[in-house]
Write a protein that holds these residues in place. Structure first.
Motif, mmCIF file in Angstrom:
data_model
loop_
_atom_site.group_PDB
_atom_site.id
_atom_site.type_symbol
_atom_site.label_atom_id
_atom_site.label_comp_id
_atom_site.label_asym_id
_atom_site.label_seq_id
_atom_site.Cartn_x
_atom_site.Cartn_y
_atom_site.Cartn_z
ATOM 1 N N ILE A 193 0.843 -1.206 0.000
ATOM 2 C CA ILE A 193 0.000 0.000 0.000
ATOM 3 C C ILE A 193 0.869 1.244 0.000
ATOM 4 O O ILE A 193 0.637 2.200 -0.757
ATOM 5 C CB ILE A 193 -0.938 0.002 1.227
ATOM 6 N N PHE A 194 1.905 1.246 0.839
ATOM 7 C CA PHE A 194 2.815 2.390 0.954
ATOM 8 C C PHE A 194 3.470 2.701 -0.403
ATOM 9 O O PHE A 194 3.521 3.854 -0.832
ATOM 10 C CB PHE A 194 3.884 2.085 2.008
ATOM 11 N N VAL A 195 3.942 1.651 -1.095
ATOM 12 C CA VAL A 195 4.611 1.834 -2.391
ATOM 13 C C VAL A 195 3.616 2.334 -3.444
ATOM 14 O O VAL A 195 3.921 3.251 -4.226
ATOM 15 C CB VAL A 195 5.269 0.512 -2.851
ATOM 16 N N ILE A 196 2.417 1.735 -3.469
ATOM 17 C CA ILE A 196 1.397 2.144 -4.444
ATOM 18 C C ILE A 196 1.058 3.624 -4.279
ATOM 19 O O ILE A 196 0.996 4.375 -5.259
ATOM 20 C CB ILE A 196 0.123 1.285 -4.284
ATOM 21 N N VAL A 197 0.865 4.049 -3.035
ATOM 22 C CA VAL A 197 0.475 5.439 -2.769
ATOM 23 C C VAL A 197 1.645 6.392 -2.996
ATOM 24 O O VAL A 197 1.459 7.516 -3.467
ATOM 25 C CB VAL A 197 -0.072 5.576 -1.330
ATOM 26 N N LEU A 198 2.857 5.931 -2.705
ATOM 27 C CA LEU A 198 4.036 6.767 -2.932
ATOM 28 C C LEU A 198 4.200 7.060 -4.430
ATOM 29 O O LEU A 198 4.574 8.171 -4.815
ATOM 30 C CB LEU A 198 5.278 6.059 -2.383
ATOM 31 N N LYS A 199 3.900 6.061 -5.273
ATOM 32 C CA LYS A 199 4.014 6.239 -6.714
ATOM 33 C C LYS A 199 2.856 7.067 -7.283
ATOM 34 O O LYS A 199 3.008 7.778 -8.261
ATOM 35 C CB LYS A 199 4.058 4.871 -7.403
ATOM 36 N N ASN A 200 1.689 6.937 -6.663
ATOM 37 C CA ASN A 200 0.507 7.660 -7.150
ATOM 38 C C ASN A 200 -0.296 8.185 -5.968
ATOM 39 O O ASN A 200 -1.299 7.583 -5.563
ATOM 40 C CB ASN A 200 -0.351 6.732 -8.015
ATOM 41 N N PRO A 201 0.122 9.332 -5.390
ATOM 42 C CA PRO A 201 -0.534 9.875 -4.191
ATOM 43 C C PRO A 201 -2.018 10.168 -4.373
ATOM 44 O O PRO A 201 -2.767 10.204 -3.390
ATOM 45 C CB PRO A 201 0.244 11.172 -3.923
ATOM 46 N N SER A 202 -2.466 10.374 -5.608
ATOM 47 C CA SER A 202 -3.878 10.698 -5.838
ATOM 48 C C SER A 202 -4.805 9.538 -5.483
ATOM 49 O O SER A 202 -6.009 9.734 -5.282
ATOM 50 C CB SER A 202 -4.099 11.097 -7.300
ATOM 51 N N LEU A 203 -4.242 8.328 -5.386
ATOM 52 C CA LEU A 203 -5.068 7.168 -5.036
ATOM 53 C C LEU A 203 -5.517 7.185 -3.587
ATOM 54 O O LEU A 203 -6.522 6.566 -3.231
ATOM 55 C CB LEU A 203 -4.294 5.862 -5.309
ATOM 56 N N ALA A 204 -4.732 7.895 -2.737
ATOM 57 C CA ALA A 204 -5.039 7.882 -1.305
ATOM 58 C C ALA A 204 -4.670 9.216 -0.671
ATOM 59 O O ALA A 204 -3.557 9.383 -0.142
ATOM 60 C CB ALA A 204 -4.290 6.748 -0.615
#
Length: 432
Positions: A193-204
Motif C-alpha cells: 500500500i505504501f509503495v502504491i500510494v508513494l508512486k501515485n498519491p492521488s489514489l489515497a
C-alpha cells in the motif's frame, strides 16, 4: 492404474460440483458410490462408523467454540473501535487508512478465525471511511479484501483446525506457527500500500485531521479487551497452560464478558449468533465427514500411497515437488473455497510431503497462504463476494482489480516461507 482411478474420482467430483451439488454432499457421494463399486457394498457400514467417530471426536469441539467466539465478536462494534484506534496512530502516513484496514484485520483475525468474517467486519467501517476522504475504490477494496485473508493465517484459524484434524497434526503447534507468517504477511501488505500510494498519491489522499497524543493513548483503552482476549486464547496455548479446545472455551467466555460489558448482545443478537454458529459448524462437520469418506476410499485403494511412491521415485529434487503441489493448489484456489481445497487436496498430497521429509506444520502454513491467495482471486474469491455484499454500491470489477494488486505480496510471503521454513517453525520449536 492409480492415476486412472484418481482421475475418475476427480472427474466424478467435478461433474457433481458443476451440477450444483454442495461440496460436502459431492464428497460423500463419491466416497460412498466409489467404495461400494470398487471395494465392497459392505464398506458402507465402515463409513457410518467413520462419520460417528469423527463427529463425536473431542478434538473437533474446538471448531464450534472458535466459530461461536467469532460470531460473538463480529456482532459487536469491536471491529469499528479497532479501525478507529489504528487510524489515529498511523496519522498522515501515505496510505494510512489502507494500512489501518490491514492492521485492523490482523488484530481482528487474532480473535476471529474466519477470512470472510474478518473482511466483512472491518470492510463495513474501513471502506466508507476511505471513500469519504477520496481514496481510490479499488485500493480501498483491495486492501480490505487482502487484509481479511489474514483471518485464516493468524490464529485462531478455522482452516488450520481443519488441516490439523485431516492430517492429525497438533492444532496448538499450527496456531503458534501461524503467528510470525501472519505478522510478516501483514507487513508485506502494508508495504505494498505504501509503495502504491508513494508512486501515485492521488489514489489515497492524506488524512487532514490532526489527532493529539492524548486521544491516541485514550483510544488504546478501547482495544485493550481485544489484546486481553487474544492473549487469553493464543498465549495460554503458547505457555502450555491450556489445550486448543480449552483455550477456545476461555475465548467464548471472554468474548461474552466483553460484549455484555459493552451492552451489545441482546436476546435478538444472541439468537442470530447461535443460529450462525450452528450453520457454520454444520457445514464444517459435513465437509470433514464427506472428506473422510473420500479419503478412506482412496486410502483403501492405495491411491495416495501409490502417488506418493511414484512421485518419490522421480529423479527430481523435493523442492520441485513442493513447487508443483503449490501451483496446483493455487490453481484450485481460483475455483474452490478454502475448506473444500483442504478436504479434497490435503489427504492426497500429504503422504508425499511427509515422505519427502518436509515438516507437516510448515506445509500447513504454505497451504493456508495458498488459500489466502485463492480468497481474493476470481472467479470464486470468497472475500471478493463478501465485500461486494457488505458494500453493495461498488462495482464487482473494482473489487476484483483492486484485490489483484495484493496477490503479489501474498505470493512473496508464500515464497519466503517456502524458502525459509524456520519462519513458521521457530515458535513451535520453542514450545517443544
Amino acid at each position: 492404474m492409480d492415476f486412472l482411478m484418481f482421475g475418475a474420482f476427480i472427474v466424478s467430483l467435478l461433474l457433481l460440483l458443476i451440477a450444483g451439488v454442495p461440496v460436502a454432499v459431492s464428497l460423500g457421494i463419491v466416497g460412498i458410490v466409489g467404495g461400494a463399486l470398487l471395494i465392497s457394498p459392505a464398506m458402507i457400514d465402515q463409513l457410518s462408523q467413520i462419520a460417528f467417530t469423527q463427529s463425536s471426536s473431542f478434538v473437533l469441539i474446538v471448531a464450534p467454540l472458535f466459530v461461536l467466539m467469532s460470531e460473538i465478536i463480529s456482532s459487536s462494534s469491536i471491529g469499528t473501535r479497532l479501525f478507529t484506534v489504528v487510524q489515529m496512530w498511523l496519522g498522515r502516513l501515505p496510505g494510512a487508512l489502507g494500512m489501518a484496514a490491514v492492521i485492523s484485520c490482523s488484530g481482528f483475525a487474532a480473535i476471529c478465525g474466519s477470512s470472510p468474517v474478518t473482511a466483512a467486519t472491518i470492510g463495513k467501517v474501513a471502506i466508507p471511511e476511505m471513500s469519504k476522504i477520496g481514496y481510490s475504490e479499488r485500493l480501498a477494496l483491495g486492501a480490505t479484501a487482502a487484509g481479511g485473508t489474514l483471518g485464516i493465517l493468524i490464529p485462531p484459524s478455522i482452516a488450520l483446525i481443519l488441516y490439523g484434524v485431516i492430517t492429525e497434526t497438533s492444532i496448538g503447534d499450527l496456531f503458534i506457527a501461524g503467528i510470525i507468517p501472519g505478522i510478516m504477511t501483514a507487513i508485506l501488505l502494508c508495504f505494498t500500500i505504501f509503495v502504491i500510494v508513494l508512486k501515485n498519491p492521488s489514489l489515497a489522499p492524506a488524512v487532514q485531521e490532526k489527532v493529539r497524543m492524548k486521544e491516541r493513548v485514550t483510544g488504546l483503552i478501547h482495544v485493550t479487551p481485544i489484546l486481553i482476549l487474544a492473549f487469553l486464547v493464543i498465549g495460554s496455548i503458547y505457555i502450555g497452560m491450556t489445550t486448543p479446545t480449552e483455550s477456545a472455551a476461555f475465548g467464548v467466555v471472554g468474548a461474552l464478558v466483553i460484549v455484555f460489558t459493552m451492552r451489545q448482545l441482546g436476546l435478538k443478537n444472541l439468537s442470530t449468533v447461535l443460529s450462525n454458529t450452528v450453520k457454520t459448524t454444520g457445514m464444517f462437520f459435513l465437509l470433514v465427514i464427506g472428506g473422510m469418506f473420500t479419503s478412506f476410499v482412496l486410502t483403501r485403494l492405495r491411491i495416495p500411497q501409490g502417488m506418493a511412491e511414484f512421485i518419490l521415485g522421480l529423479e527430481v529434487p523435493g523442492w520441485a515437488i513442493i513447487v508443483i503441489i503449490n501451483v496446483l493448489i493455487l490453481i484450485l484456489g481460483m475455483f474452490l473455497d478454502p475448506m473444500s481445497i483442504l478436504v479434497i487436496v490435503v489427504p492426497i498430497f500429504f503422504p508425499t510431503v511427509v515422505g519427502l521429509g518436509f515438516d507437516p506444520i510448515w506445509f500447513g502454513i504454505l497451504v493456508t497462504i495458498n488459500m489466502e491467495i485463492g480468497a481474493i482471486t476470481p472467479p470464486v474469491g470468497f472475500n471478493l463476494f463478501v465485500l461486494k455484499s457488505v458494500i453493495p454500491n461498488v462495482k464487482m470489477s473494482d473489487v476484483v482489480v483492486g484485490s489483484l494488486w495484493f496477490v503479489v505480496p501474498l505470493l512473496a510471503s508464500l515464497i519466503i516461507i517456502g524458502i525459509f521454513p524456520k519462519i513458521a517453525l521457530y515458535l513451535p520449536s520453542l514450545m517443544s
